[in-house]
Motif scaffolding. Structure first.
Motif, PDB file in Angstrom:
ATOM      1  N   THR A   1       9.413 -10.393   1.530  1.00  0.00           N
ATOM      2  CA  THR A   1      10.053  -9.526   0.535  1.00  0.00           C
ATOM      3  C   THR A   1      10.293 -10.285  -0.771  1.00  0.00           C
ATOM      4  O   THR A   1       9.981  -9.787  -1.864  1.00  0.00           O
ATOM      5  CB  THR A   1      11.395  -8.986   1.068  1.00  0.00           C
ATOM      6  OG1 THR A   1      11.150  -8.187   2.228  1.00  0.00           O
ATOM      7  CG2 THR A   1      12.101  -8.136   0.013  1.00  0.00           C
ATOM      8  N   LEU A   2      10.814 -11.504  -0.674  1.00  0.00           N
ATOM      9  CA  LEU A   2      11.112 -12.281  -1.887  1.00  0.00           C
ATOM     10  C   LEU A   2       9.844 -12.740  -2.600  1.00  0.00           C
ATOM     11  O   LEU A   2       9.792 -12.731  -3.831  1.00  0.00           O
ATOM     12  CB  LEU A   2      11.984 -13.484  -1.526  1.00  0.00           C
ATOM     13  CG  LEU A   2      13.450 -13.165  -1.209  1.00  0.00           C
ATOM     14  CD1 LEU A   2      14.162 -14.394  -0.678  1.00  0.00           C
ATOM     15  CD2 LEU A   2      14.174 -12.621  -2.430  1.00  0.00           C
ATOM     16  N   ILE A   3       8.834 -13.143  -1.832  1.00  0.00           N
ATOM     17  CA  ILE A   3       7.570 -13.552  -2.450  1.00  0.00           C
ATOM     18  C   ILE A   3       6.932 -12.363  -3.162  1.00  0.00           C
ATOM     19  O   ILE A   3       6.405 -12.488  -4.277  1.00  0.00           O
ATOM     20  CB  ILE A   3       6.624 -14.150  -1.395  1.00  0.00           C
ATOM     21  CG1 ILE A   3       7.189 -15.473  -0.873  1.00  0.00           C
ATOM     22  CG2 ILE A   3       5.223 -14.374  -1.972  1.00  0.00           C
ATOM     23  CD1 ILE A   3       6.507 -16.011   0.356  1.00  0.00           C
ATOM     24  N   THR A   4       6.980 -11.194  -2.514  1.00  0.00           N
ATOM     25  CA  THR A   4       6.441  -9.971  -3.133  1.00  0.00           C
ATOM     26  C   THR A   4       7.253  -9.593  -4.362  1.00  0.00           C
ATOM     27  O   THR A   4       6.703  -9.149  -5.375  1.00  0.00           O
ATOM     28  CB  THR A   4       6.442  -8.813  -2.118  1.00  0.00           C
ATOM     29  OG1 THR A   4       5.768  -9.231  -0.929  1.00  0.00           O
ATOM     30  CG2 THR A   4       5.740  -7.583  -2.687  1.00  0.00           C
TER      31      THR A   4
ATOM     32  N   ILE B   1      13.823  -4.587  -4.472  1.00  0.00           N
ATOM     33  CA  ILE B   1      13.925  -5.207  -3.153  1.00  0.00           C
ATOM     34  C   ILE B   1      13.972  -4.156  -2.054  1.00  0.00           C
ATOM     35  O   ILE B   1      13.274  -4.255  -1.033  1.00  0.00           O
ATOM     36  CB  ILE B   1      15.159  -6.127  -3.082  1.00  0.00           C
ATOM     37  CG1 ILE B   1      14.906  -7.398  -3.891  1.00  0.00           C
ATOM     38  CG2 ILE B   1      15.493  -6.498  -1.630  1.00  0.00           C
ATOM     39  CD1 ILE B   1      16.127  -8.255  -4.082  1.00  0.00           C
ATOM     40  N   HIS B   2      14.780  -3.114  -2.250  1.00  0.00           N
ATOM     41  CA  HIS B   2      14.863  -2.041  -1.245  1.00  0.00           C
ATOM     42  C   HIS B   2      13.525  -1.328  -1.096  1.00  0.00           C
ATOM     43  O   HIS B   2      13.144  -0.934   0.011  1.00  0.00           O
ATOM     44  CB  HIS B   2      15.957  -1.040  -1.637  1.00  0.00           C
ATOM     45  CG  HIS B   2      17.338  -1.613  -1.554  1.00  0.00           C
ATOM     46  ND1 HIS B   2      17.746  -2.436  -0.541  1.00  0.00           N
ATOM     47  CD2 HIS B   2      18.411  -1.476  -2.389  1.00  0.00           C
ATOM     48  CE1 HIS B   2      19.008  -2.786  -0.730  1.00  0.00           C
ATOM     49  NE2 HIS B   2      19.431  -2.225  -1.844  1.00  0.00           N
ATOM     50  N   PHE B   3      12.798  -1.191  -2.201  1.00  0.00           N
ATOM     51  CA  PHE B   3      11.468  -0.572  -2.141  1.00  0.00           C
ATOM     52  C   PHE B   3      10.516  -1.428  -1.304  1.00  0.00           C
ATOM     53  O   PHE B   3       9.797  -0.915  -0.439  1.00  0.00           O
ATOM     54  CB  PHE B   3      10.916  -0.382  -3.555  1.00  0.00           C
ATOM     55  CG  PHE B   3       9.486   0.067  -3.594  1.00  0.00           C
ATOM     56  CD1 PHE B   3       9.156   1.388  -3.312  1.00  0.00           C
ATOM     57  CD2 PHE B   3       8.476  -0.837  -3.900  1.00  0.00           C
ATOM     58  CE1 PHE B   3       7.824   1.815  -3.342  1.00  0.00           C
ATOM     59  CE2 PHE B   3       7.150  -0.431  -3.939  1.00  0.00           C
ATOM     60  CZ  PHE B   3       6.817   0.902  -3.654  1.00  0.00           C
TER      61      PHE B   3
ATOM     62  N   THR C   1       8.053  -4.076   4.666  1.00  0.00           N
ATOM     63  CA  THR C   1       8.127  -5.295   5.480  1.00  0.00           C
ATOM     64  C   THR C   1       9.578  -5.642   5.777  1.00  0.00           C
ATOM     65  O   THR C   1      10.416  -5.606   4.875  1.00  0.00           O
ATOM     66  CB  THR C   1       7.444  -6.489   4.779  1.00  0.00           C
ATOM     67  OG1 THR C   1       7.644  -7.670   5.567  1.00  0.00           O
ATOM     68  CG2 THR C   1       8.004  -6.713   3.384  1.00  0.00           C
ATOM     69  N   PRO C   2       9.890  -5.974   7.039  1.00  0.00           N
ATOM     70  CA  PRO C   2      11.255  -6.399   7.372  1.00  0.00           C
ATOM     71  C   PRO C   2      11.471  -7.886   7.112  1.00  0.00           C
ATOM     72  O   PRO C   2      12.600  -8.364   7.175  1.00  0.00           O
ATOM     73  CB  PRO C   2      11.339  -6.092   8.872  1.00  0.00           C
ATOM     74  CG  PRO C   2       9.935  -6.271   9.366  1.00  0.00           C
ATOM     75  CD  PRO C   2       9.031  -5.844   8.233  1.00  0.00           C
ATOM     76  N   ASN C   3      10.398  -8.615   6.830  1.00  0.00           N
ATOM     77  CA  ASN C   3      10.482 -10.064   6.664  1.00  0.00           C
ATOM     78  C   ASN C   3      11.076 -10.405   5.297  1.00  0.00           C
ATOM     79  O   ASN C   3      10.533 -10.027   4.263  1.00  0.00           O
ATOM     80  CB  ASN C   3       9.090 -10.690   6.817  1.00  0.00           C
ATOM     81  CG  ASN C   3       9.137 -12.202   6.841  1.00  0.00           C
ATOM     82  OD1 ASN C   3       9.505 -12.832   5.865  1.00  0.00           O
ATOM     83  ND2 ASN C   3       8.758 -12.776   7.966  1.00  0.00           N
ATOM     84  N   GLN C   4      12.188 -11.142   5.295  1.00  0.00           N
ATOM     85  CA  GLN C   4      12.884 -11.440   4.043  1.00  0.00           C
ATOM     86  C   GLN C   4      12.074 -12.374   3.134  1.00  0.00           C
ATOM     87  O   GLN C   4      12.089 -12.220   1.917  1.00  0.00           O
ATOM     88  CB  GLN C   4      14.248 -12.042   4.341  1.00  0.00           C
ATOM     89  CG  GLN C   4      15.244 -11.046   4.927  1.00  0.00           C
ATOM     90  CD  GLN C   4      16.618 -11.632   5.067  1.00  0.00           C
ATOM     91  OE1 GLN C   4      16.783 -12.789   5.455  1.00  0.00           O
ATOM     92  NE2 GLN C   4      17.631 -10.842   4.767  1.00  0.00           N
TER      93      GLN C   4
END
Length: 206
Positions: free
Chosen positions: A181-184, A168-170, A175-178
């Motif tokens: 981030t979760l979808i990725t 997650i940190h990587f 992207t700053p979008n949460q």
């Protein structure tokens, strides 16, 4: 689709889409039912996202934040609990995307992104119940495929139970979008485990 449904208010599109598509779903012509089914599913997806956005509780409440902080004190047990919650919720609704949508929404309402990621790992395990239901009336090969589906997602959960926060940190570096981030995170966990399992696929299925 879930991301854009969260980002934009598609309710004014979803409702007309539903009422236009529904009569075609009752048609005797197969291709009418096929295409109307797709648009009905999309409209219901966006309608459900709207209601979830409106009625899911906010985690910005001080009392709820204190509960979350207390949960974090349990460390790995908290993460395991959220994996189990994600799995059970998906078993109940038979639709992992619904659980993932809830995880994205809860993150927007203040749930720590690491715990939302655990919900997603649980959703991937819970969705395997559908394969087992099909395999129950199938032959040996279908049971092997269903078992592999479960093994794959349990292995993914075990790996990223410990490495999830690092991944997650990587991703957050790009992207700053949460929600993105979760979808990725969901995409990369499946890709990484795929690359790990692929060389052993023949031995696993024997």
């Amino acid at each position: 689709l879930v991301y854009f449904g969260l980002k934009f208010d598609f309710l004014m599109i979803a409702l007309p889409m539903f009422f236009i598509a529904f009569p075609f779903y009752l048609s005797r012509k197969w291709h009418h039912r096929k295409w109307s089914g797709i648009f009905l599913a999309l409209s219901l997806l966006f309608i459900s996202i709207y209601f979830l956005k409106q009625f899911l509780p906010s985690f910005e409440n001080e009392t709820i934040q204190n509960i979350i902080l207390d949960l974090k004190n349990f460390g790995i047990l908290t993460q395991v609990s959220f994996i189990i919650i994600g799995a059970l919720l998906t078993v109940f609704v038979h639709f992992s995307s619904a659980t993932i949508t809830i995880a994205l929404l809860l993150t927007q309402k203040g749930l720590p992104i690491e715990l939302a990621a655990m919900l997603i790992l649980g959703a991937n395990i819970g969705t395997t119940i559908t394969a087992h239901l099909v395999a129950a009336i199938g032959n040996k090969q279908t049971k092997v495929v269903a078992a592999f589906h479960t093994l794959f997602n349990v292995l993914s959960a075990l790996i990223f139970l410990f490495l999830g926060s690092y991944l997650i940190h990587f991703i957050q570096q790009f992207t700053p979008n949460q929600s993105v981030t979760l979808i990725t995170f969901d995409f990369l966990t499946n890709l990484i485990v795929l690359l790990i399992v692929l060389p052993f696929i023949t031995k696993i299925t024997q």
